[in-house]
Design a protein around this motif. Structure first.
Motif, short mmCIF file in Angstrom:
data_model
loop_
_atom_site.label_atom_id
_atom_site.label_comp_id
_atom_site.label_asym_id
_atom_site.label_seq_id
_atom_site.Cartn_x
_atom_site.Cartn_y
_atom_site.Cartn_z
N GLY A 39 0.79 -1.22 0.00
CA GLY A 39 0.00 0.00 0.00
C GLY A 39 0.82 1.27 0.00
N VAL A 41 3.12 4.18 -1.45
CA VAL A 41 3.06 4.78 -2.77
C VAL A 41 4.43 5.35 -3.14
N ARG A 59 1.12 2.15 -6.30
CA ARG A 59 0.84 1.65 -4.96
C ARG A 59 1.44 0.25 -4.91
#
Length: 75
Positions: A39, A41, A59
């Motif tokens: 998750g 980025v 991501r």
């Protein structure tokens, strides 16, 4: 897809050359890769020779993190 030792040697050589031309990139990934989590980025920005900017991000998935860490651990 089979493992080709010659291709791996070529990739390792190209990574070495890349690191010599851009000495801050690999240290950046080595410093930050332990901060990566599913998750997270990563943002990429390109400014072309006409000063036009292009920005994108990804991501990270578990597979992305594994690939980045594998590349960073190549000798």
């Amino acid at each position: 897809m089979g493992f080709n030792p010659m291709e791996m040697m070529q990739i390792a050589g190209k990574l070495k050359d890349f690191n010599e031309r851009h000495p801050r990139v690999i240290p950046f990934f080595k410093e930050t890769s332990n901060k990566f989590s599913t998750g997270s980025v990563v943002e990429l920005k390109l400014t072309d020779t006409d000063n036009k900017e292009y920005v994108t991000n990804i991501r990270l998935t578990d597979e992305d993190i594994e690939l980045i860490r594998t590349v960073m651990n190549m000798k």
